[in-house]
Design a protein around this motif. Structure first.
Motif, PDB file in Angstrom:
ATOM      1  N   UNK A  19       0.857  -1.182   0.000  1.00 11.48           N
ATOM      2  CA  UNK A  19       0.000   0.000   0.000  1.00 11.48           C
ATOM      3  C   UNK A  19       0.893   1.232   0.000  1.00 11.48           C
ATOM      4  N   UNK A  20       0.451   2.271  -0.681  1.00  9.00           N
ATOM      5  CA  UNK A  20       1.241   3.498  -0.717  1.00  9.00           C
ATOM      6  C   UNK A  20       1.147   4.283   0.592  1.00  9.00           C
ATOM      7  N   UNK A  25      -4.788   1.014   4.559  1.00 10.29           N
ATOM      8  CA  UNK A  25      -4.851  -0.198   5.378  1.00 10.29           C
ATOM      9  C   UNK A  25      -5.816   0.003   6.541  1.00 10.29           C
ATOM     10  N   UNK A  26      -5.809   1.186   7.144  1.00  5.86           N
ATOM     11  CA  UNK A  26      -6.742   1.468   8.240  1.00  5.86           C
ATOM     12  C   UNK A  26      -8.187   1.431   7.750  1.00  5.86           C
ATOM     13  N   UNK A  27      -8.453   1.962   6.559  1.00  7.27           N
ATOM     14  CA  UNK A  27      -9.801   1.882   5.973  1.00  7.27           C
ATOM     15  C   UNK A  27     -10.192   0.428   5.782  1.00  7.27           C
ATOM     16  N   UNK A  28      -9.269  -0.363   5.261  1.00  9.94           N
ATOM     17  CA  UNK A  28      -9.542  -1.779   5.036  1.00  9.94           C
ATOM     18  C   UNK A  28      -9.861  -2.497   6.337  1.00  9.94           C
ATOM     19  N   UNK A  29      -9.095  -2.216   7.381  1.00  8.60           N
ATOM     20  CA  UNK A  29      -9.332  -2.872   8.662  1.00  8.60           C
ATOM     21  C   UNK A  29     -10.664  -2.458   9.271  1.00  8.60           C
ATOM     22  N   UNK A  30     -11.086  -1.234   9.059  1.00  5.94           N
ATOM     23  CA  UNK A  30     -12.356  -0.752   9.607  1.00  5.94           C
ATOM     24  C   UNK A  30     -13.554  -1.279   8.827  1.00  5.94           C
ATOM     25  N   UNK A  31     -13.437  -1.326   7.503  1.00  2.57           N
ATOM     26  CA  UNK A  31     -14.586  -1.647   6.660  1.00  2.57           C
ATOM     27  C   UNK A  31     -14.584  -3.059   6.085  1.00  2.57           C
ATOM     28  N   UNK A  32     -13.462  -3.781   6.225  1.00  2.79           N
ATOM     29  CA  UNK A  32     -13.404  -5.143   5.703  1.00  2.79           C
ATOM     30  C   UNK A  32     -13.433  -5.216   4.184  1.00  2.79           C
ATOM     31  N   UNK A  33     -12.830  -4.217   3.543  1.00  2.00           N
ATOM     32  CA  UNK A  33     -12.763  -4.198   2.076  1.00  2.00           C
ATOM     33  C   UNK A  33     -11.340  -3.874   1.644  1.00  2.00           C
ATOM     34  N   UNK A  60       2.900  -1.351   4.109  1.00  2.00           N
ATOM     35  CA  UNK A  60       3.005  -0.003   3.553  1.00  2.00           C
ATOM     36  C   UNK A  60       4.401   0.142   2.966  1.00  2.00           C
ATOM     37  N   UNK A  61       4.473   0.613   1.731  1.00  2.00           N
ATOM     38  CA  UNK A  61       5.757   0.796   1.064  1.00  2.00           C
ATOM     39  C   UNK A  61       6.687   1.646   1.912  1.00  2.00           C
ATOM     40  N   UNK A  62       7.919   1.154   2.076  1.00  2.00           N
ATOM     41  CA  UNK A  62       8.934   1.894   2.803  1.00  2.00           C
ATOM     42  C   UNK A  62       8.836   1.818   4.313  1.00  2.00           C
ATOM     43  N   UNK A  63       7.861   1.070   4.846  1.00  2.00           N
ATOM     44  CA  UNK A  63       7.680   1.026   6.301  1.00  2.00           C
ATOM     45  C   UNK A  63       8.623   0.048   6.994  1.00  2.00           C
TER      46      UNK A  63
END
Length: 122
Positions: A19-20, A25-33, A60-63
């Motif tokens: 992910x850029x 990722x936080x949106x994905x974890x909250x909404x399951x999409x 996340x890229x570069x993390x």
């Protein structure tokens, strides 16, 4: 669409999803999409229908970390999500998060990818 039921003698597939930014990722974890680029959709949909299970490992890229992993819970449809804006993403699909935790790459350096010249998984 529903996940195919686990089938014997079919492989489990794993994909590293870069992910850029952490916000996606936080949106994905909250909404399951999740949503990915159109170039990845055919590969993921094929794995979803031909495998017993598809796991997505997020970073996340570069993390220098993995941010967790999820199971792909639906095929990728045509519907797009406004959550990611118009950043060139394709359709949305459901994911079921299994682990939401930041894990440094160094903890996985013993894992090698035989389909990528046995390079470290990160």
């Amino acid at each position: 669409s529903k996940s195919p039921s686990p089938r014997q003698n079919t492989p489990v597939r794993y994909f590293i999803m870069k992910s850029s930014n952490l916000q996606n990722i936080e949106i994905s974890q909250q909404k399951g999409i999740w949503s990915t680029t159109p170039s990845n959709e055919r590969k993921l949909n094929g794995a979803f229908w031909e495998s017993s299970m598809v796991y997505l490992i997020f970073s996340v890229q570069g993390s220098g970390h993995f941010q967790g992993f999820a199971r792909m819970a639906s095929s990728i449809g045509c519907e797009k999500s406004q959550d990611w804006g118009s950043a060139g993403f394709g359709g949305v699909f459901k994911v079921e998060w299994i682990r939401k935790e930041s894990i440094p790459f160094q903890f996985a350096h013993h894992l090698l990818n035989p389909w990528n010249d046995n390079k470290k998984v990160q």
